[in-house]
Design a protein around this motif. Structure first.
Motif, short mmCIF file in Angstrom:
data_model
loop_
_atom_site.label_atom_id
_atom_site.label_comp_id
_atom_site.label_asym_id
_atom_site.label_seq_id
_atom_site.Cartn_x
_atom_site.Cartn_y
_atom_site.Cartn_z
N THR A 127 41.43 136.64 71.35
CA THR A 127 41.63 137.54 70.76
C THR A 127 40.48 138.60 71.13
OG1 THR A 127 42.79 136.38 68.49
CG2 THR A 127 42.61 138.71 68.69
N THR A 128 41.38 139.84 71.31
CA THR A 128 41.47 141.33 72.02
C THR A 128 41.35 141.98 70.53
OG1 THR A 128 40.94 140.99 74.55
CG2 THR A 128 40.32 142.96 73.58
N ILE A 129 40.00 143.21 69.89
CA ILE A 129 40.56 143.56 69.19
C ILE A 129 39.81 145.46 69.50
CG2 ILE A 129 39.78 144.73 67.35
CD1 ILE A 129 38.63 141.40 66.62
N GLU A 130 40.68 146.21 69.43
CA GLU A 130 40.05 147.27 69.94
C GLU A 130 40.14 148.64 69.08
OE1 GLU A 130 43.09 148.90 73.53
OE2 GLU A 130 42.27 147.30 74.20
N GLY A 131 39.96 149.75 68.91
CA GLY A 131 39.39 150.89 67.98
C GLY A 131 38.56 150.90 66.93
N PHE A 132 38.27 151.04 66.32
CA PHE A 132 37.70 150.93 64.80
C PHE A 132 37.38 150.83 63.92
CE2 PHE A 132 38.76 155.66 64.96
CZ PHE A 132 38.65 155.47 63.77
N LEU A 156 45.19 144.28 67.65
CA LEU A 156 45.31 143.02 68.14
C LEU A 156 45.39 143.04 69.55
CD1 LEU A 156 44.84 141.89 64.38
CD2 LEU A 156 42.98 142.96 65.76
N ILE A 157 45.42 142.02 70.06
CA ILE A 157 45.76 141.79 70.93
C ILE A 157 45.92 140.14 72.14
CG2 ILE A 157 46.08 141.90 74.13
CD1 ILE A 157 44.59 144.49 73.53
N ASP A 158 46.70 139.57 70.99
CA ASP A 158 46.20 137.65 71.87
C ASP A 158 46.24 137.47 73.08
OD1 ASP A 158 49.17 137.45 72.86
OD2 ASP A 158 49.86 136.75 71.72
N GLU A 159 46.10 136.37 73.38
CA GLU A 159 45.72 135.17 75.16
C GLU A 159 46.95 136.21 75.52
OE1 GLU A 159 46.76 131.44 73.04
OE2 GLU A 159 45.18 130.84 74.21
N ASN A 160 48.61 136.40 74.78
CA ASN A 160 49.49 135.89 76.01
C ASN A 160 49.55 137.92 76.14
OD1 ASN A 160 49.99 133.46 76.11
ND2 ASN A 160 50.74 134.04 73.82
N GLU A 161 48.67 138.74 75.59
CA GLU A 161 48.87 140.06 75.41
C GLU A 161 49.78 140.82 75.08
OE1 GLU A 161 46.24 142.04 77.86
OE2 GLU A 161 45.98 139.99 78.16
#
Length: 269
Positions: A127-132, A156-161
């Motif tokens: 899981t990718t997290i962006e922002g703050f 929040l971005i999962d493995e399937n984008e």
């Protein structure tokens, strides 16, 4: 003109049926999965701002962090950088990648001081997290610290984008003993946009508790608590699901997801 009326009516009814069928065809289990994923991801590193800036200079503490990250400290701006891209041990965890940057307004967490977590290519369990995330200390005693959190564009971005965008309004309470965190409790609410582009709203009905057993194992899973998740679909149709957290002993936890359609899903942890 009268001959056109049935055709117009037919098109209108067909359009309405499309919207209704679209709502009916949405698999509620995907909404339950998303609610579980979001909730678990938000808790994964929530313990970090409970420790003062000065604690990160303690090698014994930083060596205990999961994944063997490299720690950089900017003593002038009170910034701690936790870098998982260059682990300081051979068996560094591959579950985490990228960096977390924690910026403090002061060397110690006192009332009204602030802590900001910024994500730099940070990934945890695919899981990718962006922002703050932004925290303010609202209460402090010898045995407890209370943090008010506000975030207006966390992604929040999962493995399937697929992505979920969140606005957070949460309160985090931490119990402290001998300068160590022994329990976390989380309350409040969030809003946002889900995987499918629909509006979501979640409220923590009963505070989520993360106990000492989980904290000591660096497994930040709720052992009790209750959440209500509402998903708004077309034509303002809403469905509501519920998440309940429980455990048997130690950090053996279970999440029960009760979908609006009556189906129950069980997750461990």
């Amino acid at each position: 003109m009268k001959q056109c009326t049935p055709l117009v009516l037919l098109i209108f009814l067909f359009s309405c049926n499309l919207d209704t069928n679209k709502d009916l065809q949405i698999d509620q289990s995907f909404e339950g999965e998303e609610a579980y994923w979001v909730s678990k991801t938000l808790d994964e590193h929530i313990y970090l701002p409970f420790y003062d800036f000065s604690v990160y200079a303690n090698v014994a503490f930083t060596d205990s962090l999961p994944g063997c990250p490299t720690i950089s400290i900017d003593s002038e701006q009170y910034i701690v950088t936790i870098d998982y891209g260059t682990p300081n041990c051979e068996d560094g965890s591959t579950d985490r990648q990228g960096k977390l940057q924690i910026q403090y307004s002061s060397i110690s967490n006192n009332i009204n001081s602030t802590i900001k977590i910024t994500y730099d290519g940070y990934q945890t369990s695919n899981t990718t997290i962006e922002g703050f995330r932004f925290f303010q200390v609202t209460n402090k005693t010898a045995s407890e610290l209370l943090l008010q959190e506000n975030a207006d564009s966390l992604l929040l971005i999962d493995e399937n984008e697929s992505s979920t965008k969140l606005v957070l309004d949460l309160v985090h309470g931490g119990k402290i003993r001998n300068n160590s965190l022994t329990e976390l409790n989380i309350s409040g609410s969030l809003t946002g946009r889900n995987w499918g582009g629909n509006q979501i709203e979640a409220t923590i009905l009963k505070p989520k508790i993360i106990n000492q057993a989980c904290i000591s194992q660096l497994g930040f899973y709720a052992v009790s608590g209750e959440e209500r998740w509402t998903f708004t679909r077309s034509e303002n149709t809403q469905v509501t699901h519920q998440l309940n957290y429980s455990n048997t002993e130690g950090c053996e936890t279970t999440t029960t997801i009760k979908l609006a359609e009556g189906v129950t899903m069980i997750k461990q942890p």
